[in-house]
Every structure is written in structure tokens, then in C-alpha cells.
Design an enzyme around this catalytic site. Structure first.
Site, mmCIF file in Angstrom:
data_model
loop_
_atom_site.group_PDB
_atom_site.id
_atom_site.type_symbol
_atom_site.label_atom_id
_atom_site.label_comp_id
_atom_site.label_asym_id
_atom_site.label_seq_id
_atom_site.Cartn_x
_atom_site.Cartn_y
_atom_site.Cartn_z
ATOM 1 N N ASP A 160 22.003 9.108 -45.659
ATOM 2 C CA ASP A 160 20.842 9.943 -45.319
ATOM 3 C C ASP A 160 19.669 9.722 -46.274
ATOM 4 O O ASP A 160 19.471 10.465 -47.236
ATOM 5 C CB ASP A 160 21.251 11.423 -45.310
ATOM 6 N N ASP B 289 31.427 8.998 -39.737
ATOM 7 C CA ASP B 289 30.489 9.656 -40.650
ATOM 8 C C ASP B 289 31.237 10.719 -41.448
ATOM 9 O O ASP B 289 32.392 11.027 -41.144
ATOM 10 C CB ASP B 289 29.366 10.271 -39.800
ATOM 11 N N GLU C 216 33.301 10.875 -46.770
ATOM 12 C CA GLU C 216 33.407 10.718 -48.244
ATOM 13 C C GLU C 216 34.686 11.332 -48.789
ATOM 14 O O GLU C 216 35.175 10.803 -49.778
ATOM 15 C CB GLU C 216 32.180 11.333 -48.921
HETATM 16 C C1 GLC Z 1 25.091 12.971 -41.299
HETATM 17 C C2 GLC Z 1 24.885 11.488 -41.063
HETATM 18 C C3 GLC Z 1 23.767 11.272 -40.084
HETATM 19 C C4 GLC Z 1 24.093 12.024 -38.789
HETATM 20 C C5 GLC Z 1 24.339 13.488 -39.073
HETATM 21 C C6 GLC Z 1 24.806 14.244 -37.837
HETATM 22 O O1 GLC Z 1 23.999 13.520 -41.932
HETATM 23 O O2 GLC Z 1 24.659 10.786 -42.249
HETATM 24 O O3 GLC Z 1 23.581 9.898 -39.847
HETATM 25 O O4 GLC Z 1 23.047 11.874 -37.891
HETATM 26 O O5 GLC Z 1 25.328 13.628 -40.073
HETATM 27 O O6 GLC Z 1 25.957 13.715 -37.312
#
Ligand code: GLC
Length: 798
Positions: free
Chosen positions: A483, A405, A408
Site C-alpha cells: 500500500d 493479500d 504478513e
Molecule cells: C490491502 C491491499 C490492497 C487491497 C486492500 C483491500 O490494503 O494491500 O491492495 O486493495 O487490502 O483488499
């Protein structure tokens, strides 16, 4: 910063007259009098690469997107010089290059124009950064349509839009919001019912304008790097997508469990909470294969550590979950906490693996753990080190999948949400700034993760999921759409994003079911799970700050409907696995937008909602509250309503009634749909029958079923089973021919064939030319046959 009116800029420069050319095996070089070189490479008869430099020489040719094992080679190539143009011809297309200004046009062999430069290649020198802003403009005819480009949250048909590619952490993005998490600079043009593709392999921030600025002009440009694009000839969209997917690569098969249902939340902790949730799934009889641990499983958000208070014995917990059929997937982010006591940080520091600013210091940015440094995954040595870090998680603790995650890369509390642009990257030995490496950072992280998980999971298959991706990431990872929000609009967006990813080479994708931000109503969750089970990746996830999002957080009716649809997904696993096989073997997208399904039917060109799941199941989600049905377009051909078995003729828009526990689902007449019994997780049950739902059709139809050991790599040695069923239906007759390939002996011994829509009463059945005894009464009552799996021909007559 780049100006928005890219086409009108006064400082634009253009190639001048071609003064010489050379033909060298598969490439032709054209030199202009102002030092532009155009290199045209014939990758295949239908795949041509155009690469330009304005410096008089080319820099090192390197791409993260292109799969080294892509097919190349052509049947025919002829280069001819005429008075005012050059002609390059292959067995599929003809390319004309004007001597006066290097402008290009591409024709098929019947002289239909497929692609035509408007201004063609031009550029603006970038004084600030050095290099050029490189631009391309193409003439576009009225009626031309455009598709592709990855995860864009807008209509399927991109005509009239301007889009931007710059991987961005776009929390709670909106419809039309740009840019998003992923970068796939590939689009499909459709004109006169003929499709072609353009892949602009440039990792800088890129823009695409589809007749937005000027009605008959399509253009694309990048803030740096080379004008370097591939033209892919169709004329079928299927061929364009397959060629693009071959060029940028395909994944290996995931373990079958990864196609099951996944449950996630930010976050399940401590251990007792994880156990409570998994136990509740079994108790409620809602199948589930994977449970996710979000950032709170770690010690202070330090990657590769555990919070020992919440998870005192992860190995035991993971093993206990596994006994109950749950695979544990954990999150790993790129930010490494600056902490002298933390071994991962210390090692990376010692080995000098973190990204640096232009003037030397390590790039520092805030993410979940506070101030972090970030590994430079574009350095192969760093990737190798990163891969090695997974040993404990995978080999020792038994984690089965890793979730990447924030790659980017996302940085908090800074206006541009990411690294400063001066940050340096190795870029596999082609040192550059973040302007060039930004869009590939996430993919290189996922790639390193993939290699690590694969190494330590062996002989089992790895499972990786990523948020950010560049073209080609599909070789290493699945993805989700980031998200999103619990809103009806986002359900619409998710439906389009997943279809679009599917025709952009990156098919193993899904959305956060129910929405990540905010709280879905029971009805919205219901409509989302009803769509989500038809997405290649199927996971409920939520930010957890607004209440629960497990099925039992809603009322009984929602729980029942969720069970009904997740059950359906588990029944359809062999069908889903077969479409995955076709994706990795032939580059066929698992979800087919209607325009892909039938490009010759102009009615499909602007459709958004309906799609074909695999080859034979048509799905259309309900996207509004209080629906008792909806209007939808049913593509040409005959289709059975899955719920009522009623046959409809397609090629028209129609109203379809649905109940709360249904969405419109149709099965193509003539299909044989393979099904497993409902299991609570993959591999739970041993069973002796493969169910085949046969939908009668007058005429011929082919269906295929791929199976293997559901994990491991034996399938690569030919240990798979590939069944081809050919049915021929006549007024009072039905023939089924079965052809088998592969060395895998499936564990069941029989087929249970459900005969749906048979228009006659069965009087006689022959299996491999021998008549079988019939229990006519039972047949009429049950409408199914049980047949030994070894048959070759089944002949049913009325
Ligand atoms: C980001 C991710 C989400 C995750 C969060 C905490 O917002 O996109 O899926 O739950 O981080 O790790």
C-alpha cells in the site's frame, strides 16, 4: 525484547577454543570447548554454508527458502589443519577458521580477503523464550557497499543503514520506514569492485546493520533460531545473484498475458461496473489483459464465495470478459470468517486446520470480515486442503489468477498488527511459535494457492500475486510492493523497490501504479505509468476512496501518454518474455541496477534512479513535477536515445531533454530489440512478421529472443524458439548471424528489420551468400528490410 546495541551487550557469549574437528564428505564440523559446533558445508566451490549450534548438537535441518533442486557439488575440496587455524579450500575460495575463537575469514585464491569475522559468531541466551539471540559481526572496509534485502524503501546502497526484517502490513509506508511487507535476508557486498553475497536463512525477526552502529562493522542478528548463513563468492554481482537465485529457486514461466497491463481498484463492483471499465479500455485503445476483483466480490468478505447481488452469474461474466481478452484475477485473503454457516470455516474447524494459541484456543483476529480464524499454511495437510478450495473458482468459473493479500499476516485493531507471538505452527513437522513462522506465513499461503491454481488451470499456467513473502517465494508467486501513496516520493521508492527485488531473486514485481492511497495528479500518474511499463509486473491499483484511477480519470493528454507507453510495453512483449526466460533459466535479474550492470565503474555504486531493463534498454524515470529533462548517469558504452536515435557515449552524467510524453530511454548500440505489433491483449492478433529494431554498432554484439506458445507447458518439452543474433558492424558493412534452437515453430514467417543508425548507404545485400535484388529507393526511404525468418547469415555492404 532485543536490545538495539547488539554488539556491546555484556551477556554475550562467544565460542571458545576449537578442540576437535571431523570432515564428513561435503561438511567439516568444528567443536569448541563450550559446546559450540560450527558446521561448514561446501555447497559449491563458490557457495559455502556456515551453521552454528551452541547446544552441542544440531536440530533438524529444515528451510522453506532453499529450493530442493538447487545445484550442488564442487570440483575441489581440501581441509588442512595448521598450528593455529584450519584451512578449507575449494577451487574458488579459501576459508580460514581460527582455533582460538572460531573466527572465520574467506579469501579468493589470490589471497584477497573477501569476508572477515569481526567478533564473528556470538549469542545471548534468551531466558524469556528459550534458545538464543544469535549474532554475527563482520569487519568492513571503508568503501565497501551493500545492496539487496528485498523491498526496503531506502537508497540502493545500504551502507550506513540498519534494517529490520519482519513482515508487516505497512499501509502508506514512508521512505526509510521499517519493516515492510517482505523478508529477504540476502545482501550483496561490494568491495574493491568484487562482489560477494550473504544469505542469512533465519525466519525469526532479523536485523542487518551496514556500518551504521560502528563505521567498520557489518552485523546481522536474529531473535531466535540458528546462526545459519551462506557465503556466495562472485566476484561478479551477476554470479552472486545467479547463485542466490539458484539456491532459493526460480519460478516457471508465467502465461504471457501476465506480462501485459493489469487494471485493479478496490473495488470494481457490481458486474456492470467491471464491464464498463473493460469496455472503456477497448474503446480507448489502451491495451489491457487483466481485470481484478478486490474483496467486495465476495459475500461478506468470505473467501471462495460470491456476492450474488453484485455478481449474479460469475461464470458467465468471466467468460464474457475472456471473450473480450480480459483475464479475471480475484483476491483471496487468509482470514476465514468465524461463521457456523460458512462451509470453508466449518470444514477447517472440523479438520482442526486453524492456528492455535499456545494454551489451546484458536487464534482469533479481526480482518475485513470481522473476527476470523487463520489456516496454518505451514502445515502441509492444510496447504493441500487450501489448494483444493480453488477448484470452483478456477475450473468451473474460469478465473485465471489469484491475488493473496493481508498475509504478513495482518490483523486489525491490535498494536503489533499481526498474530500474538505465542501462536503455534506446524512448520512442516517442526512445531514452533509465531516468532519463527511469522515471516514465512505469507509465502506458505501463496505456495498453497499456487499449487491449487496450477492444478485446476492445467494445461494452462497459473498466475499468483502476493503481498508478503520470504526468500524463495519467487518459486510460487509474483508480488507487488503493497500500500504505497500517490506521491512523488513514492514514485522514487517504487523505482528502487522493484530494482532491489529484482537483485534479491524476486524479480516478478511491480508497484501500485499511480499510488494506492490518495489521489495522483495527472502528471504523477503519467510519470508513474512511464516507469511502470518497464517493471516486470505492471498494474494500476488504488484504494478507490479518493476517485478513479483508470487512465480516463485524467485529461486527454494523460490518456494519450498512457496509451503510448502501454503500447510500447505490448510491442516489447517478446523482449520482456526473453528477459523472463533468462531469469528462470540463468537467474539473471530482469531489472539491473547500474551497479549490477557495471560494478567495475565506481560511478555506479551510489546510483538509484537509472536501471537496465533486460540486457539492453536503459531507463531513467522522471521523478519530479514540471520536468523538461533530467540529469542521469549513462553507463559506459554507446547508447542510442530511443526517441531521437541519437548516439551518445556513456560513462558520464549528462542532461537528457525529455518531453511530457517521454522519459529517458536508451538502447545499447549493437542491440536487436524484438517487437510485436500493438495488440489490445496478448493473442489478439495474428501477424506474419517479427519486428527487429537493429541498432548499428561498429563491433560485435549478441541479442537473443525467446518465444513459445505463450501459455501451457510444451516449452518444457523443448517446444520453444530461441534465436541468437550476432551482429558485427564495420565501417561500411554489417553482418548478422542467426542461430536457432528449440522445436517451436513461430507462427510468423518473416522478420522486419529496422536499421537504426546505419552509417552507410546500402549497396548490396546477401542472404546466406546469395545476393538479393534491392529496391534502393524504398530502402533509403524506409530503412527497413523484410527477410524470410529462415536465414542464417545476412550481409549488408555499403
Ligand atoms: C490491502 C491491499 C490492497 C487491497 C486492500 C483491500 O490494503 O494491500 O491492495 O486493495 O487490502 O483488499
Amino acid at each position: 525484547m532485543i536490545t538495539n546495541t547488539e554488539l556491546e551487550f555484556k551477556g554475550d557469549l562467544y565460542p571458545s577454543k576449537i578442540v576437535s574437528f571431523e570432515h564428513d564428505v561435503d561438511s567439516v564440523y568444528f567443536h569448541s570447548s563450550n559446546s559450540v559446533i560450527l558446521k561448514v558445508t561446501i555447497v559449491r566451490d563458490s557457495l559455502i554454508r556456515f551453521r552454528y549450534t551452541t547446544k552441542g548438537y544440531f536440530s533438524n535441518d529444515f528451510s522453506y527458502a532453499i529450493d530442493k533442486s538447487h545445484s550442488h557439488g564442487y570440483n575441489f575440496l581440501e581441509v588442512i589443519e595448521e598450528f593455529d587455524f584450519f584451512k578449507i579450500q575449494t577451487s574458488k575460495v579459501k576459508c580460514i577458521i581460527q582455533k582460538i575463537d572460531m573466527r572465520i575469514s574467506v579469501f579468493d585464491l589470490k589471497d584477497n580477503i573477501l569476508l572477515e569475522d569481526e567478533l564473528g559468531f556470538h549469542w545471548e541466551e534468551s531466558y524469556e523464550f528459550g534458545g538464543n539471540i544469535v549474532k554475527m559481526s563482520k569487519a568492513s572496509k571503508d568503501g565497501e557497499c551493500f545492496y539487496g534485502l528485498g523491498d526496503k524503501a531506502t537508497q540502493m546502497n545500504l551502507k550506513g543503514k540498519r534494517l529490520e526484517n519482519f513482515a508487516t502490513d505497512q499501509y502508506a509506508f514512508q521512505k526509510e520506514q521499517e519493516p515492510l511487507y517482505k523478508v529477504v535476508p540476502f545482501y550483496i557486498g561490494l568491495q574493491h569492485k568484487q562482489a560477494y553475497g550473504i544469505f542469512f536463512d533465519n525466519t525469526f525477526r532479523t536485523f542487518f546493520d551496514f556500518c551504521h552502529e560502528r563505521r567498520n562493522v557489518t552485523s546481522f542478528w536474529a531473535e531466535g533460531g540458528e546462526m545459519n548463513y551462506y557465503f556466495i563468492h562472485g566476484p561478479k554481482m551477476e554470479d552472486v545473484v545467479a547463485s542466490y537465485t539458484d539456491l532459493t529457486g526460480k519460478p516457471e514461466l508465467p502465461p504471457l498475458w501476465a506480462l501485459g497491463y493489469h487494471q485493479c481498484k478496490w473495488s470494481y463492483f457490481p458486474e456492470s461496473n467491471v464491464k464498463e471499465v473493460t469496455a472503456k479500455f477497448r474503446e480507448s485503445k489502451i491495451p489491457c489483459d487483466a481485470i481484478y476483483l478486490d474483496i467486495d466480490y465476495m459475500d461478506g468478505f468470505r473467501c471462495f464465495t460470491w456476492n450474488k447481488e453484485y455478481f449474479p452469474d460469475p461464470k458467465r461474466m468471466v467468460a464474457e470478459l475472456a471473450e473480450n481478452g480480459f483475464k479475471t484475477v480475484v483476491i483471496i485473503d487468509p482470514g476465514i470468517k468465524i461463521d457456523k454457516e460458512y462451509s470453508v470455516y466449518k470444514e477447517a474447524l472440523e479438520k482442526d486446520y486453524f492456528c492455535k494459541r499456545a494454551d489451546g484456543p484458536y487464534m482469533k483476529g479481526k480482518v475485513w470480515p470481522g473476527e476470523c480464524n487463520f489456516p496454518d499454511y505451514t502445515n502441509p495437510e492444510v496447504r493441500e486442503w487450501w489448494a483444493g478450495l480453488f477448484k470452483e473458482l478456477i475450473s468451473d468459473i474460469g478465473v485465471k489468477g489469484v491475488w493473496n493479500d493481508m498475509n504478513e499476516p495482518a490483523v486489525m485493531e491490535v498494536p503489533n498488527k499481526t498474530f500474538p507471538m505465542d501462536v503455534r505452527h506446524d512448520y512442516d513437522g517442526n512445531p514452533c511459535s509465531h516468532r519463527k513462522a511469522h515471516n514465512v506465513y505469507g509465502t506458505q499461503m501463496a505456495r498453497a494457492t499456487y499449487h491449487g491454481v496450477k492444478r485446476f488451470a492445467y494445461p494452462k499456467r497459473p498466475f499468483i500475486i502476493t503481498r508478503s513473502a520470504y526468500a524463495g517465494a519467487q518459486r510460487y508467486t509474483s508480488s507487488w510492493t503493497g500500500d504505497n501513496v500517490a506521491s512523488w516520493e513514492h514514485l522514487w521508492i517504487a523505482n528502487i523497490q522493484v530494482q532491489r527485488m529484482s537483485i534479491s531473486g524476486m524479480g516478478f514485481t511491480g508497484s501500485d501504479i499511480g499510488g494506492f492511497a490518495e489521489q495522483p495528479s495527472g502528471e504523477l500518474y503519467t510519470r508513474w505509468i512511464q516507469l511502470g511499463v518497464f517493471h516486470p509486473f505492471c498494474r494500476t491499483h488504488s484504494s478507490g476512496d479518493h476517485g478513479d484511477q483508470e487512465p480516463w480519470a485524467f485529461d486527454l493528454e494523460v490518456i494519450d501518454i498512457t496509451r503510448k507507453f502501454v503500447n510500447l510495453r505490448y510491442q516489447l512483449l517478446p523482449y520482456l518474455y526473453t528477459m523472463f526466460w533468462q531469469y528462470i533459466e540463468e537467474g539473471i535479474p530482469m531489472l539491473k541496477p547500474l551497479v549490477y550492470y557495471d560494478q567495475a565503474d565506481t560511478q555506479t555504486h551510489y546510483r538509484n534512479d537509472e536501471f537496465v531493463f533486460g540486457n539492453q534498454i536503459l531507463v531513467c524515470p522522471i521523478l519530479e513535477p514540471n520536468a523538461i529533462g533530467r540529469r542521469m548517469y549513462v553507463p559506459r558504452g554507446q547508447w542510442y536515445n530511443y526517441w531521437t536515435a541519437k548516439l551518445v557515449n556513456g560513462g558520464k552524467e549528462m542532461w537528457v531533454d525529455t518531453k511530457y510524453d517521454e522519459i529517458p530511454v536508451f538502447v545499447k548500440a549493437g542491440s536487436i530489440i524484438p517487437k510485436y505489433p500493438v495488440q489490445q491483449y496478448v493473442g489478439e492478433l495474428e501477424f506474419d512478421e517479427l519486428i527487429l529494431d537493429l541498432y548499428y554498432k561498429e563491433g560485435k554484439e549478441k541479442s537473443v529472443v525467446y518465444e513459445d506458445a505463450q501459455d501451457g507447458y510444451d516449452y518444457k518439452k523443448g517446444r520453444y524458439s530461441f534465436l541468437t543474433f550476432q551482429i558485427t558492424g564495420k565501417v561500411s558493412e554489417l553482418n548478422i548471424q542467426l542461430h536457432k534452437e528449440g522445436k517451436y515453430d513461430t507462427p510468423y514467417s518473416k522478420y522486419k528489420i529496422n536499421l537504426i543508425g546505419l552509417p552507410f548507404k546500402i549497396k548490396r545485400i546477401e542472404i546466406d551468400n546469395e545476393e538479393v535484388d534491392l529496391d534502393i529507393e524504398a530502402l533509403e526511404r524506409d530503412s527497413y528490410l523484410i527477410v524470410d525468418k529462415e536465414f542464417n547469415a545476412l550481409h549488408i555492404t555499403g
